[in-house]
Design an enzyme around this catalytic site. Structure first.
Site, PDB file in Angstrom:
ATOM      1  CB  SER A  92       1.713  -0.985   9.494  1.00  0.00           C
ATOM      2  OG  SER A  92       2.263  -0.321   8.540  1.00  0.00           O
ATOM      3  N   GLY A 109       0.785  -1.054  -0.084  1.00  0.00           N
ATOM      4  CA  GLY A 109      -0.052  -0.090  -0.030  1.00  0.00           C
ATOM      5  C   GLY A 109       0.603   1.174   0.064  1.00  0.00           C
ATOM      6  CG  HIS A 110       3.481   2.280   3.040  1.00  0.00           C
ATOM      7  ND1 HIS A 110       3.263   1.171   4.040  1.00  0.00           N
ATOM      8  CD2 HIS A 110       2.930   3.288   4.040  1.00  0.00           C
ATOM      9  CE1 HIS A 110       3.050   1.463   5.312  1.00  0.00           C
ATOM     10  NE2 HIS A 110       2.497   2.747   5.356  1.00  0.00           N
ATOM     11  N   GLY A 159      -2.924   7.633   1.651  1.00  0.00           N
ATOM     12  CA  GLY A 159      -3.688   6.864   1.399  1.00  0.00           C
ATOM     13  C   GLY A 159      -5.248   6.963   1.963  1.00  0.00           C
ATOM     14  CD  GLU A 160      -9.227   7.848  -2.121  1.00  0.00           C
ATOM     15  OE1 GLU A 160      -9.899   6.981  -2.328  1.00  0.00           O
ATOM     16  OE2 GLU A 160      -8.946   8.683  -2.849  1.00  0.00           O
TER      17      GLU A 160
END
Length: 283
Positions: free
Chosen positions: A188, A36-37, A149-150
């Site tokens: 995370s 995601g990062h 991030g949304e």
């Protein structure tokens, strides 16, 4: 890739980039990086000449000391991932570097309303910590754009408001949630799940999608929808913490004038507090 740990060296590099006329993107993180990062990094690379990723576990935004203590610190692995992504600069300061006199007497930035509602009500001081560190990073890095991030929907709304109110000349880019194949939002905190809990975890998105289907079908008894969703989560093995259906543009309660709704769900699964959200167009 350059790894910088001190403010003077960071300022030196930022001055150089500015003199060269580079367009700079910032991706603020607390490390323990996942795909995601990396999606945030890819978005930043597509929009700028230089990408700066900050890695800082910010003590000011943790409302429980035990959460701060157990948050994974994986700097070496994080830097290896970022190097493969050809990130230009990693800013990884110590707590002492950011808060030389501690957090108690440090100047803070507070965004009224948004910082104390919803997620902020159950985590006192959390969003004040977020807005403080993000504003400090904005001042230090002076980015043209910043990517968030949304998945942290309220955080993104808070940062947009802070940028507008404080006059930061920064474009804020919201990047859609990245999910595993089974629908679980990447986070995370997923690392806190046992193997058995990981099998249960996708149920959060299933309940979220069920709420969205009901809204799209025209159901408007929000209290009943939320109550049923809470029961479904508990039956799946979660401990429902908070379920909200709000106006996606204001985060206030949905009204007859609302064009879009956002469903915000938080639930405990073992020791992990998982959050997710989904937007719905209202007919």
């Amino acid at each position: 890739m350059l790894i910088i740990e001190t403010l003077p060296l960071l300022r030196q590099q930022i001055r150089r980039l500015r003199m060269e006329g580079k367009r700079v993107a910032l991706v603020p993180t607390m490390g323990n990086l996942h795909d995601g990062h990396m999606k945030l990094v890819d978005e930043a690379k597509a929009r700028a000449d230089v990408v700066v990723v900050s890695i800082f576990v910010n003590p000011m935004q943790f409302d429980r000391p035990e959460d701060l203590a157990r948050y994974p610190r994986t700097l070496q692995e994080d830097c290896e991932k970022l190097n493969k992504r050809k990130v230009d600069l990693v800013f990884a300061p110590s707590v002492k570097e950011i808060y030389p006199n501690g957090t108690e007497t440090h100047t803070y930035v507070d965004v009224p309303g948004l910082s104390t509602m919803l997620e902020g009500a159950s985590r006192p001081g959390h969003f004040r910590g977020v807005s403080t560190i993000v504003s400090k990073l904005f001042n230090l890095v002076q980015p043209d754009i910043a990517c968030f991030g949304e998945k942290d929907f309220q955080q993104l709304a808070l940062i947009r408001k802070m940028v507008a109110d404080m006059g930061f000349d920064i474009e804020i880019v919201g990047v859609p949630i990245m999910r595993a194949k089974d629908g679980l939002a990447l986070s995370s905190r997923n690392g806190y799940l046992t193997a058995e809990q990981r099998k249960i975890a996708p149920g959060l998105y299933k309940v979220l999608s069920s709420i969205a289907d009901k809204l799209q079908a025209g159901e408007r008894d929000l209290d009943e929808i939320i109550a049923i969703a809470g029961q479904e989560l508990n039956e799946k093995g979660f401990r429902a913490d908070d379920i909200q259906i709000r106006d996606a543009d204001t985060l206030l309660e949905v009204s007859e004038n609302s064009k879009r709704a956002v469903i915000l769900v938080a639930a405990w699964l073992g020791d992990a507090r998982l959050i997710d959200n989904k937007m719905v167009e209202l007919a």
